[in-house]
Design an enzyme around this catalytic site. Sequence first.
Site, short mmCIF file in Angstrom:
data_model
loop_
_atom_site.label_atom_id
_atom_site.label_comp_id
_atom_site.label_asym_id
_atom_site.label_seq_id
_atom_site.Cartn_x
_atom_site.Cartn_y
_atom_site.Cartn_z
N GLU A 165 0.84 -1.21 0.00
CA GLU A 165 0.00 0.00 0.00
C GLU A 165 0.87 1.25 0.00
O GLU A 165 2.03 1.22 0.36
CB GLU A 165 -0.94 0.00 1.21
N GLY A 306 6.25 -0.18 4.23
CA GLY A 306 5.05 -0.47 3.44
C GLY A 306 5.45 -0.80 2.02
O GLY A 306 6.50 -1.41 1.78
N GLU A 307 4.61 -0.42 1.07
CA GLU A 307 4.84 -0.65 -0.36
C GLU A 307 4.82 -2.13 -0.75
O GLU A 307 5.04 -2.45 -1.91
CB GLU A 307 6.21 -0.10 -0.82
N GLY A 308 4.61 -3.04 0.20
CA GLY A 308 4.72 -4.45 -0.10
C GLY A 308 6.15 -4.97 -0.01
O GLY A 308 6.43 -6.08 -0.48
#
EC number: 2.4.2.21
Length: 349
Positions: A165, A306-308
Amino acid sequence: MAFSASGLPFDDIRNLFDEMPGPDEHAAEDIREREAQLTKPAGSLGQLESLAEWMGTWQGRSRPTVTRPLIAVFAASHGIAARGVSAFPPEVTHQMVQNFASGGAAVNQLCTTYELGLKVFELALDYPTGDIVETDAMDEKGCAATIAYGMEAISGGIDLVGLGEMGIGNTAVAAAIFHALYGGEAADWVGRGTGVDDAGLTRKAEAVAAAVGRIGSTRDPLEILRRLGGREIAAMVGTIIAGRMERVPVIVDGFVTTAAAAIVHAMRPDAIDHCLFAHCSAEAAHGAVLQRLGRKPLLDLGLRLGEGTGAAIAASIVRAAVATHAGMATFGDAGVAEKGSEPRPPTTH
Protein backbone atom coordinates in the site's frame (compact mmCIF):
# COMPACT_ATOMS: atom_id res chain seq x y z
CA MET A 1 -15.78 -11.58 -9.68
CA ALA A 2 -19.31 -10.46 -10.53
CA PHE A 3 -21.92 -9.52 -7.93
CA SER A 4 -25.64 -10.01 -8.28
CA ALA A 5 -28.10 -7.34 -7.27
CA SER A 6 -29.35 -8.24 -3.81
CA GLY A 7 -30.32 -5.15 -1.89
CA LEU A 8 -27.70 -3.16 0.01
CA PRO A 9 -24.25 -2.93 -1.57
CA PHE A 10 -22.57 -4.94 1.21
CA ASP A 11 -25.02 -7.87 0.95
CA ASP A 12 -23.12 -9.76 -1.75
CA ILE A 13 -19.85 -9.32 0.09
CA ARG A 14 -21.31 -10.68 3.31
CA ASN A 15 -22.68 -13.66 1.40
CA LEU A 16 -19.21 -14.58 0.14
CA PHE A 17 -18.15 -15.40 3.69
CA ASP A 18 -20.66 -18.26 3.67
CA GLU A 19 -19.25 -19.65 0.42
CA MET A 20 -15.53 -19.66 1.15
CA PRO A 21 -13.75 -22.93 0.34
CA GLY A 22 -11.77 -24.58 3.09
CA PRO A 23 -8.28 -26.08 3.03
CA ASP A 24 -7.62 -28.97 0.67
CA GLU A 25 -6.66 -31.67 3.17
CA HIS A 26 -6.01 -34.24 0.45
CA ALA A 27 -3.41 -31.97 -1.12
CA ALA A 28 -1.90 -31.35 2.30
CA GLU A 29 -1.60 -35.09 2.97
CA ASP A 30 0.03 -35.68 -0.42
CA ILE A 31 2.55 -32.94 0.29
CA ARG A 32 3.37 -34.38 3.72
CA GLU A 33 3.85 -37.82 2.21
CA ARG A 34 6.22 -36.50 -0.44
CA GLU A 35 8.06 -34.38 2.14
CA ALA A 36 8.74 -37.50 4.18
CA GLN A 37 10.43 -39.13 1.18
CA LEU A 38 12.73 -36.24 0.21
CA THR A 39 16.48 -36.65 0.63
CA LYS A 40 16.88 -34.95 4.00
CA PRO A 41 16.19 -35.67 7.65
CA ALA A 42 12.53 -35.15 8.55
CA GLY A 43 11.82 -31.56 9.53
CA SER A 44 15.31 -30.37 8.66
CA LEU A 45 14.05 -27.58 6.38
CA GLY A 46 11.90 -26.16 9.15
CA GLN A 47 9.45 -23.51 8.00
CA LEU A 48 10.25 -24.14 4.34
CA GLU A 49 8.41 -27.44 4.73
CA SER A 50 5.35 -25.85 6.33
CA LEU A 51 5.31 -23.06 3.73
CA ALA A 52 5.20 -25.58 0.88
CA GLU A 53 2.34 -27.37 2.62
CA TRP A 54 0.49 -24.09 3.22
CA MET A 55 0.78 -23.19 -0.46
CA GLY A 56 -0.53 -26.54 -1.69
CA THR A 57 -3.30 -26.64 0.89
CA TRP A 58 -4.72 -23.32 -0.24
CA GLN A 59 -3.96 -23.69 -3.94
CA GLY A 60 -5.62 -27.10 -3.83
CA ARG A 61 -2.59 -28.72 -5.45
CA SER A 62 -0.51 -31.70 -4.38
CA ARG A 63 2.37 -30.03 -6.20
CA PRO A 64 2.13 -26.31 -5.36
CA THR A 65 3.57 -23.81 -7.83
CA VAL A 66 4.72 -20.21 -7.87
CA THR A 67 4.85 -19.27 -11.54
CA ARG A 68 2.82 -16.01 -11.58
CA PRO A 69 3.55 -14.22 -8.27
CA LEU A 70 2.39 -10.62 -7.96
CA ILE A 71 2.98 -7.81 -5.50
CA ALA A 72 -0.15 -5.67 -5.70
CA VAL A 73 0.33 -2.15 -4.34
CA PHE A 74 -2.82 -0.13 -3.68
CA ALA A 75 -2.44 3.65 -3.49
CA ALA A 76 -5.04 6.03 -2.06
CA SER A 77 -5.44 9.55 -0.70
CA HIS A 78 -6.82 10.36 2.75
CA GLY A 79 -8.66 13.39 4.01
CA ILE A 80 -7.15 12.96 7.46
CA ALA A 81 -3.68 13.63 5.99
CA ALA A 82 -4.48 17.36 6.02
CA ARG A 83 -4.40 17.24 9.83
CA GLY A 84 -0.64 16.78 9.99
CA VAL A 85 -0.74 13.14 11.09
CA SER A 86 2.22 12.27 8.84
CA ALA A 87 5.76 13.60 8.56
CA PHE A 88 5.17 13.99 4.81
CA PRO A 89 2.61 16.16 2.96
CA PRO A 90 -0.34 14.56 1.13
CA GLU A 91 1.14 15.17 -2.34
CA VAL A 92 3.82 12.55 -1.64
CA THR A 93 1.22 9.85 -2.42
CA HIS A 94 1.05 11.02 -6.04
CA GLN A 95 4.80 11.44 -6.20
CA MET A 96 5.47 7.93 -4.90
CA VAL A 97 3.07 6.42 -7.43
CA GLN A 98 5.14 8.12 -10.12
CA ASN A 99 8.26 6.71 -8.46
CA PHE A 100 6.79 3.20 -8.64
CA ALA A 101 6.04 3.72 -12.32
CA SER A 102 9.63 4.81 -13.04
CA GLY A 103 11.11 1.88 -11.09
CA GLY A 104 12.66 3.99 -8.34
CA ALA A 105 11.03 2.64 -5.18
CA ALA A 106 12.31 -0.01 -2.79
CA VAL A 107 9.61 -2.46 -3.82
CA ASN A 108 10.71 -2.15 -7.46
CA GLN A 109 14.20 -3.33 -6.54
CA LEU A 110 12.92 -6.27 -4.51
CA CYS A 111 10.49 -7.39 -7.21
CA THR A 112 13.24 -7.19 -9.82
CA THR A 113 15.66 -9.11 -7.62
CA TYR A 114 13.17 -11.86 -6.82
CA GLU A 115 11.47 -11.93 -10.23
CA LEU A 116 8.06 -10.97 -8.90
CA GLY A 117 5.37 -9.17 -10.83
CA LEU A 118 4.49 -5.70 -9.60
CA LYS A 119 1.29 -3.80 -10.28
CA VAL A 120 0.20 -0.51 -8.74
CA PHE A 121 -3.52 0.14 -8.40
CA GLU A 122 -4.38 3.84 -8.17
CA LEU A 123 -7.60 4.49 -6.27
CA ALA A 124 -9.00 7.94 -7.16
CA LEU A 125 -5.87 9.72 -5.95
CA ASP A 126 -7.28 13.14 -6.80
CA TYR A 127 -10.28 12.56 -4.54
CA PRO A 128 -9.26 11.88 -0.94
CA THR A 129 -11.63 9.95 1.28
CA GLY A 130 -13.53 11.99 3.83
CA ASP A 131 -11.69 13.41 6.82
CA ILE A 132 -12.70 10.67 9.25
CA VAL A 133 -12.56 13.02 12.23
CA GLU A 134 -15.59 14.80 10.80
CA THR A 135 -17.26 12.48 8.30
CA ASP A 136 -17.30 8.94 6.95
CA ALA A 137 -14.48 7.89 4.64
CA MET A 138 -16.84 6.33 2.08
CA ASP A 139 -20.49 5.57 1.55
CA GLU A 140 -21.57 1.94 1.35
CA LYS A 141 -21.82 1.89 -2.43
CA GLY A 142 -18.36 3.35 -2.88
CA CYS A 143 -16.80 1.06 -0.30
CA ALA A 144 -18.40 -2.05 -1.84
CA ALA A 145 -17.24 -0.98 -5.31
CA THR A 146 -13.68 -0.55 -4.03
CA ILE A 147 -13.74 -4.00 -2.42
CA ALA A 148 -14.92 -5.41 -5.75
CA TYR A 149 -12.13 -3.56 -7.57
CA GLY A 150 -9.58 -5.13 -5.25
CA MET A 151 -10.88 -8.56 -6.14
CA GLU A 152 -9.62 -8.07 -9.68
CA ALA A 153 -5.99 -7.98 -8.54
CA ILE A 154 -5.71 -11.76 -8.80
CA SER A 155 -7.04 -12.04 -12.34
CA GLY A 156 -4.91 -13.40 -15.16
CA GLY A 157 -3.58 -16.58 -13.59
CA ILE A 158 -1.88 -15.12 -10.52
CA ASP A 159 -0.95 -17.99 -8.17
CA LEU A 160 0.47 -15.98 -5.23
CA VAL A 161 -0.29 -12.37 -4.33
CA GLY A 162 1.47 -10.09 -1.87
CA LEU A 163 -0.29 -6.97 -0.62
CA GLY A 164 1.28 -3.54 -0.49
CA GLU A 165 0.00 0.00 0.00
CA MET A 166 0.85 3.66 -0.34
CA GLY A 167 -1.08 6.55 1.12
CA ILE A 168 0.08 9.44 3.28
CA GLY A 169 -1.94 9.30 6.50
CA ASN A 170 -2.84 5.63 6.23
CA THR A 171 -1.12 4.50 9.44
CA ALA A 172 -3.57 6.81 11.24
CA VAL A 173 -6.43 5.20 9.33
CA ALA A 174 -5.18 1.70 10.18
CA ALA A 175 -4.80 2.68 13.83
CA ALA A 176 -8.41 3.93 13.84
CA ILE A 177 -9.61 0.60 12.45
CA PHE A 178 -7.71 -1.32 15.12
CA HIS A 179 -9.02 1.00 17.83
CA ALA A 180 -12.59 0.52 16.63
CA LEU A 181 -12.20 -3.27 16.39
CA TYR A 182 -10.28 -3.90 19.59
CA GLY A 183 -11.00 -1.01 21.96
CA GLY A 184 -8.48 0.38 24.42
CA GLU A 185 -7.12 3.87 23.98
CA ALA A 186 -6.17 5.51 20.70
CA ALA A 187 -2.58 5.77 21.93
CA ASP A 188 -2.44 1.95 22.14
CA TRP A 189 -2.69 1.74 18.34
CA VAL A 190 -0.97 4.91 17.13
CA GLY A 191 2.71 4.95 16.21
CA ARG A 192 5.10 7.33 14.51
CA GLY A 193 4.37 5.99 11.02
CA THR A 194 6.52 7.94 8.58
CA GLY A 195 8.42 9.45 11.50
CA VAL A 196 6.22 12.14 13.06
CA ASP A 197 7.66 14.12 15.93
CA ASP A 198 6.09 14.21 19.40
CA ALA A 199 3.64 16.95 18.43
CA GLY A 200 2.64 15.01 15.34
CA LEU A 201 2.17 11.86 17.39
CA THR A 202 -0.16 13.76 19.74
CA ARG A 203 -2.16 15.14 16.80
CA LYS A 204 -2.38 11.65 15.33
CA ALA A 205 -3.66 10.08 18.56
CA GLU A 206 -6.21 12.86 19.03
CA ALA A 207 -7.44 12.45 15.46
CA VAL A 208 -7.79 8.68 15.82
CA ALA A 209 -9.64 9.05 19.12
CA ALA A 210 -12.02 11.60 17.60
CA ALA A 211 -12.68 9.50 14.51
CA VAL A 212 -13.52 6.39 16.50
CA GLY A 213 -15.56 8.41 18.96
CA ARG A 214 -17.54 9.84 16.08
CA ILE A 215 -18.70 6.45 14.79
CA GLY A 216 -19.91 5.35 18.22
CA SER A 217 -20.32 1.75 19.26
CA THR A 218 -20.72 0.07 15.87
CA ARG A 219 -18.91 -3.26 15.70
CA ASP A 220 -19.91 -4.27 12.16
CA PRO A 221 -16.53 -4.74 10.44
CA LEU A 222 -17.73 -3.53 7.04
CA GLU A 223 -19.27 -0.44 8.62
CA ILE A 224 -16.01 0.23 10.46
CA LEU A 225 -14.21 -0.15 7.15
CA ARG A 226 -16.42 2.27 5.22
CA ARG A 227 -16.57 4.86 7.98
CA LEU A 228 -12.86 4.85 8.87
CA GLY A 229 -10.94 2.99 6.19
CA GLY A 230 -9.05 4.17 3.18
CA ARG A 231 -9.76 2.95 -0.31
CA GLU A 232 -6.51 0.97 -0.33
CA ILE A 233 -7.61 -0.94 2.75
CA ALA A 234 -11.02 -1.66 1.23
CA ALA A 235 -9.37 -2.87 -1.99
CA MET A 236 -7.05 -5.16 -0.02
CA VAL A 237 -10.08 -6.60 1.78
CA GLY A 238 -11.35 -7.49 -1.69
CA THR A 239 -8.07 -9.11 -2.69
CA ILE A 240 -8.02 -11.23 0.47
CA ILE A 241 -11.61 -12.38 -0.13
CA ALA A 242 -10.99 -13.12 -3.80
CA GLY A 243 -7.79 -14.97 -2.94
CA ARG A 244 -9.76 -17.28 -0.72
CA MET A 245 -12.55 -17.80 -3.24
CA GLU A 246 -10.13 -18.46 -6.13
CA ARG A 247 -7.52 -20.43 -4.15
CA VAL A 248 -4.75 -17.87 -4.47
CA PRO A 249 -2.68 -17.66 -1.28
CA VAL A 250 -2.12 -14.12 0.04
CA ILE A 251 0.91 -12.58 1.73
CA VAL A 252 0.04 -9.67 4.03
CA ASP A 253 2.77 -7.05 4.34
CA GLY A 254 2.79 -4.82 7.42
CA PHE A 255 0.77 -2.55 9.70
CA VAL A 256 -1.62 -1.04 7.15
CA THR A 257 -2.19 -4.20 5.11
CA THR A 258 -2.91 -6.04 8.35
CA ALA A 259 -5.83 -3.64 8.89
CA ALA A 260 -7.47 -5.20 5.82
CA ALA A 261 -6.83 -8.68 7.19
CA ALA A 262 -8.27 -7.62 10.55
CA ILE A 263 -11.54 -6.57 8.89
CA VAL A 264 -11.80 -9.95 7.14
CA HIS A 265 -10.92 -11.77 10.37
CA ALA A 266 -13.61 -9.84 12.24
CA MET A 267 -16.15 -11.02 9.67
CA ARG A 268 -15.05 -14.64 10.06
CA PRO A 269 -11.89 -15.66 11.97
CA ASP A 270 -10.87 -18.52 9.67
CA ALA A 271 -11.32 -16.37 6.56
CA ILE A 272 -7.65 -15.37 6.72
CA ASP A 273 -6.25 -18.91 7.01
CA HIS A 274 -4.99 -18.63 3.41
CA CYS A 275 -2.94 -15.58 4.42
CA LEU A 276 0.71 -15.52 5.43
CA PHE A 277 1.85 -12.54 7.49
CA ALA A 278 5.18 -11.45 6.06
CA HIS A 279 6.76 -9.66 8.98
CA CYS A 280 6.24 -7.80 12.23
CA SER A 281 6.45 -4.10 11.52
CA ALA A 282 8.51 -1.68 13.58
CA GLU A 283 5.21 0.16 14.09
CA ALA A 284 4.72 -0.68 17.76
CA ALA A 285 1.09 -1.83 17.69
CA HIS A 286 1.57 -4.33 14.87
CA GLY A 287 2.72 -7.10 17.18
CA ALA A 288 -0.37 -6.64 19.36
CA VAL A 289 -2.62 -6.87 16.31
CA LEU A 290 -0.91 -10.06 15.12
CA GLN A 291 -1.45 -11.57 18.56
CA ARG A 292 -5.15 -10.75 18.40
CA LEU A 293 -5.31 -12.39 14.98
CA GLY A 294 -3.45 -15.43 16.30
CA ARG A 295 -0.76 -15.11 13.62
CA LYS A 296 3.00 -15.47 13.78
CA PRO A 297 4.90 -13.37 11.23
CA LEU A 298 7.47 -15.04 9.01
CA LEU A 299 10.11 -12.32 9.47
CA ASP A 300 11.11 -9.57 11.90
CA LEU A 301 13.45 -7.21 10.08
CA GLY A 302 12.49 -3.88 11.61
CA LEU A 303 10.65 -2.85 8.43
CA ARG A 304 8.11 -0.03 8.42
CA LEU A 305 8.14 1.22 4.84
CA GLY A 306 5.05 -0.47 3.44
CA GLU A 307 4.84 -0.65 -0.36
CA GLY A 308 4.72 -4.45 -0.10
CA THR A 309 8.44 -4.63 0.68
CA GLY A 310 8.05 -7.22 3.42
CA ALA A 311 5.59 -9.18 1.27
CA ALA A 312 8.12 -9.29 -1.57
CA ILE A 313 10.84 -10.69 0.69
CA ALA A 314 8.41 -13.25 2.11
CA ALA A 315 7.28 -14.21 -1.41
CA SER A 316 10.87 -15.03 -2.31
CA ILE A 317 11.04 -17.40 0.65
CA VAL A 318 7.72 -19.01 -0.28
CA ARG A 319 8.97 -19.47 -3.83
CA ALA A 320 12.15 -21.09 -2.49
CA ALA A 321 10.10 -23.42 -0.30
CA VAL A 322 7.91 -24.53 -3.19
CA ALA A 323 10.86 -24.99 -5.56
CA THR A 324 12.74 -27.04 -2.97
CA HIS A 325 9.77 -29.29 -2.33
CA ALA A 326 9.09 -29.79 -6.04
CA GLY A 327 12.66 -30.22 -7.20
CA MET A 328 14.27 -32.40 -4.57
CA ALA A 329 14.74 -36.08 -5.28
CA THR A 330 13.15 -38.70 -3.07
CA PHE A 331 15.27 -41.34 -1.35
CA GLY A 332 14.07 -43.83 -3.96
CA ASP A 333 14.88 -41.56 -6.90
CA ALA A 334 18.40 -40.82 -5.70
CA GLY A 335 19.31 -44.20 -4.25
CA VAL A 336 19.98 -42.61 -0.88
CA ALA A 337 19.45 -44.80 2.17
CA GLU A 338 16.65 -43.72 4.44
CA LYS A 339 17.11 -43.55 8.19
CA GLY A 340 17.69 -47.02 9.54
CA SER A 341 17.73 -48.70 6.10
CA GLU A 342 20.24 -50.02 3.60
CA PRO A 343 21.16 -47.96 0.52
CA ARG A 344 19.52 -48.95 -2.73
CA PRO A 345 20.34 -48.24 -6.36
CA PRO A 346 18.74 -45.20 -8.05
CA THR A 347 15.38 -45.63 -9.70
CA THR A 348 15.61 -45.71 -13.51
CA HIS A 349 12.95 -44.18 -15.72
